[in-house]
Design an enzyme around this catalytic site. Sequence first.
Site, mmCIF file in Angstrom:
data_model
loop_
_atom_site.group_PDB
_atom_site.id
_atom_site.type_symbol
_atom_site.label_atom_id
_atom_site.label_comp_id
_atom_site.label_asym_id
_atom_site.label_seq_id
_atom_site.Cartn_x
_atom_site.Cartn_y
_atom_site.Cartn_z
ATOM 1 N NE ARG A 23 -4.175 -1.581 0.081
ATOM 2 C CZ ARG A 23 -5.329 -1.563 0.731
ATOM 3 N NH1 ARG A 23 -5.584 -0.598 1.579
ATOM 4 N NH2 ARG A 23 -6.218 -2.488 0.521
ATOM 5 N NE ARG A 27 -6.888 5.390 2.324
ATOM 6 C CZ ARG A 27 -7.739 4.615 2.976
ATOM 7 N NH1 ARG A 27 -8.945 5.048 3.268
ATOM 8 N NH2 ARG A 27 -7.375 3.409 3.355
ATOM 9 N NE ARG A 36 -9.299 8.294 -2.683
ATOM 10 C CZ ARG A 36 -10.551 8.627 -2.562
ATOM 11 N NH1 ARG A 36 -11.104 9.465 -3.404
ATOM 12 N NH2 ARG A 36 -11.279 8.167 -1.575
ATOM 13 C CG ASP A 73 -8.879 -2.471 -4.788
ATOM 14 O OD1 ASP A 73 -8.319 -1.891 -3.846
ATOM 15 O OD2 ASP A 73 -9.651 -3.442 -4.614
ATOM 16 C CE1 TYR A 151 -13.492 -6.710 0.865
ATOM 17 C CE2 TYR A 151 -11.817 -8.244 0.102
ATOM 18 C CZ TYR A 151 -12.204 -7.201 0.917
ATOM 19 O OH TYR A 151 -11.306 -6.644 1.787
HETATM 20 O O1 CP3 Z 1 0.340 0.750 -3.223
HETATM 21 C C1 CP3 Z 1 -0.286 -0.313 -3.405
HETATM 22 O O2 CP3 Z 1 -0.193 -1.293 -2.635
HETATM 23 C C2 CP3 Z 1 -1.075 -0.465 -4.690
HETATM 24 C C3 CP3 Z 1 -2.463 -0.300 -4.625
HETATM 25 C C4 CP3 Z 1 -3.396 -1.268 -3.917
HETATM 26 C C5 CP3 Z 1 -4.662 -0.829 -3.483
HETATM 27 N N1 CP3 Z 1 -5.381 -1.913 -3.090
HETATM 28 C C6 CP3 Z 1 -5.111 0.555 -3.512
HETATM 29 C C7 CP3 Z 1 -6.218 0.965 -2.622
HETATM 30 C C8 CP3 Z 1 -3.344 -2.637 -3.684
HETATM 31 C C9 CP3 Z 1 -2.192 -3.604 -3.895
HETATM 32 C C10 CP3 Z 1 -4.615 -3.033 -3.166
HETATM 33 C C11 CP3 Z 1 -4.968 -4.428 -2.864
HETATM 34 C C12 CP3 Z 1 -6.147 -4.698 -2.044
HETATM 35 N N2 CP3 Z 1 -7.402 -4.138 -2.135
HETATM 36 C C13 CP3 Z 1 -6.209 -5.720 -1.071
HETATM 37 C C14 CP3 Z 1 -5.101 -6.663 -0.732
HETATM 38 C C15 CP3 Z 1 -3.995 -5.977 -0.014
HETATM 39 C C16 CP3 Z 1 -4.182 -5.782 1.475
HETATM 40 O O3 CP3 Z 1 -3.959 -4.668 1.933
HETATM 41 O O4 CP3 Z 1 -4.489 -6.762 2.158
HETATM 42 C C17 CP3 Z 1 -7.521 -5.714 -0.539
HETATM 43 C C18 CP3 Z 1 -8.046 -6.619 0.556
HETATM 44 C C19 CP3 Z 1 -8.258 -4.709 -1.240
HETATM 45 C C20 CP3 Z 1 -9.686 -4.366 -1.086
HETATM 46 C C21 CP3 Z 1 -9.849 -2.953 -0.648
HETATM 47 N N3 CP3 Z 1 -9.594 -1.846 -1.444
HETATM 48 C C22 CP3 Z 1 -10.258 -2.471 0.609
HETATM 49 C C23 CP3 Z 1 -10.603 -3.354 1.798
HETATM 50 C C24 CP3 Z 1 -10.273 -1.067 0.548
HETATM 51 C C25 CP3 Z 1 -10.731 -0.093 1.586
HETATM 52 C C26 CP3 Z 1 -9.613 0.188 2.517
HETATM 53 C C27 CP3 Z 1 -9.914 1.347 3.432
HETATM 54 O O5 CP3 Z 1 -9.089 1.460 4.360
HETATM 55 O O6 CP3 Z 1 -10.871 2.087 3.230
HETATM 56 C C28 CP3 Z 1 -9.800 -0.700 -0.730
HETATM 57 C C29 CP3 Z 1 -9.598 0.674 -1.239
HETATM 58 C C30 CP3 Z 1 -8.208 1.042 -1.599
HETATM 59 N N4 CP3 Z 1 -7.403 0.288 -2.407
HETATM 60 C C31 CP3 Z 1 -7.540 2.247 -1.267
HETATM 61 C C32 CP3 Z 1 -6.291 2.220 -1.910
HETATM 62 C C33 CP3 Z 1 -5.234 3.304 -1.941
HETATM 63 C C34 CP3 Z 1 -8.115 3.379 -0.445
HETATM 64 C C35 CP3 Z 1 -9.060 4.124 -1.328
HETATM 65 C C36 CP3 Z 1 -8.997 5.607 -1.183
HETATM 66 O O7 CP3 Z 1 -8.118 6.255 -1.784
HETATM 67 O O8 CP3 Z 1 -9.885 6.109 -0.483
#
Ligand code: CP3
Length: 346
Positions: A23, A27, A36, A73, A151
């Site tokens: 990640r 943010r 964003r 994502d 999911y």
């Molecule tokens: O930098 C990176 O790692 C690349 C981008 C990346 C994102 N999601 C961006 C993201 C990656 C590799 C993911 C994978 C992802 N997405 C996973 C597996 C990795 C892990 O952390 O276990 C999972 C379970 C998801 C599903 C997902 N996407 C969730 C549960 C959420 C909400 C998280 C929250 O805290 O609200 C997301 C959204 C998401 N994916 C964000 C980002 C930067 C936040 C969205 C925003 O900008 O508001």
Amino acid sequence: MSKIFVDACLGKETPYTPVWMMRQAGRYLPEYMRVREEAGSFLELCHDPKKAAEVTLQPVDIIGVDAAILFSDILVVPDEMGMDLSFVKGEGPKFSDPIRTQEDLDRLVKGKEVADRLTYVYDTIKIVREELRDDIALIGFCGAPWTLATYMIEGQGTKTYNICKKMMYSNPELLHNILHEVTQVVKYYMEQQIVSGVDVVQIFDSWAAAIEPSKYDEFSWRYMVEIADYLKSKYPDTPIIMFPKGISAFVERGWVYGNFDVFGVDWGTPMALAKEKLGDRYVLQGNMEPCRLYSKEATTECVESLAETMRDGRHIFNLGHGILPDVPVENAIHFVNECKRASKRS
Ligand code: CP3
């Protein structure tokens, strides 16, 4: 030009142990928040290759990591299978039409056709590859079939996984059918990421720990191994990183089999134990507790201890899960610098 990150994934000796962060695009970076905002929503950002490429590249310049991770994502896959994905502010991802029956599964788009729809991801990869320094690797990724299925079945994130687990014990055939279809899509999706230019791929099984140990192989691991076998048979030089979060019980038994290069160790598993049980077979990635990033002292202490445990190499520095949004950027930079300092081989 050789990429130290790729060399390290393949177990070759490198001048220092490379580092990236799960990640790392996101943010906690004001630069990310600006893009964003311009994009509108998170999903619109994922669908916009120019902007997605821009945020993929940001951490390379700002914090100095050795690899960029593609910005996207894991949930774009079920979205393109025909499920209706949205991100609700403060609540995370949601599908309005979860998969609960064979008929629900039957109506989804399947196989290569889904992978062919994800053109915006491949376009992002091509732009990043053009703009990224030659010595920095680009990591592509996907969710493990099990993590994606949680999911798809629950319709959102869950603490109990009770709908998936009800299916696991009372209708395992349906769960296997779902996992099988997701696996086929992900195989082609990862193949197209490799063809488009990623150097390494990581499979995230973020919700591995939701499955009891005696069922983990049947409902998750074997599907990840099927994906890895497929990719390795066609692209043997592309390293594969497996990240099953929370399976220290398996590590203890030295159970973990599979045709991949790097084992991502989560923060709950002692690195010394992982090294003893798996270090001969896999390069190990990880595994600082992400909350240590709130303190520079706590970060340095952990990095030094990891560098000492892994002083013989076969290691990639990372967090043991994703960075949190309120971590100060200077602490993330401190982590990267400390990893390079502590592991420098003269
Ligand atoms: O930098 C990176 O790692 C690349 C981008 C990346 C994102 N999601 C961006 C993201 C990656 C590799 C993911 C994978 C992802 N997405 C996973 C597996 C990795 C892990 O952390 O276990 C999972 C379970 C998801 C599903 C997902 N996407 C969730 C549960 C959420 C909400 C998280 C929250 O805290 O609200 C997301 C959204 C998401 N994916 C964000 C980002 C930067 C936040 C969205 C925003 O900008 O508001």
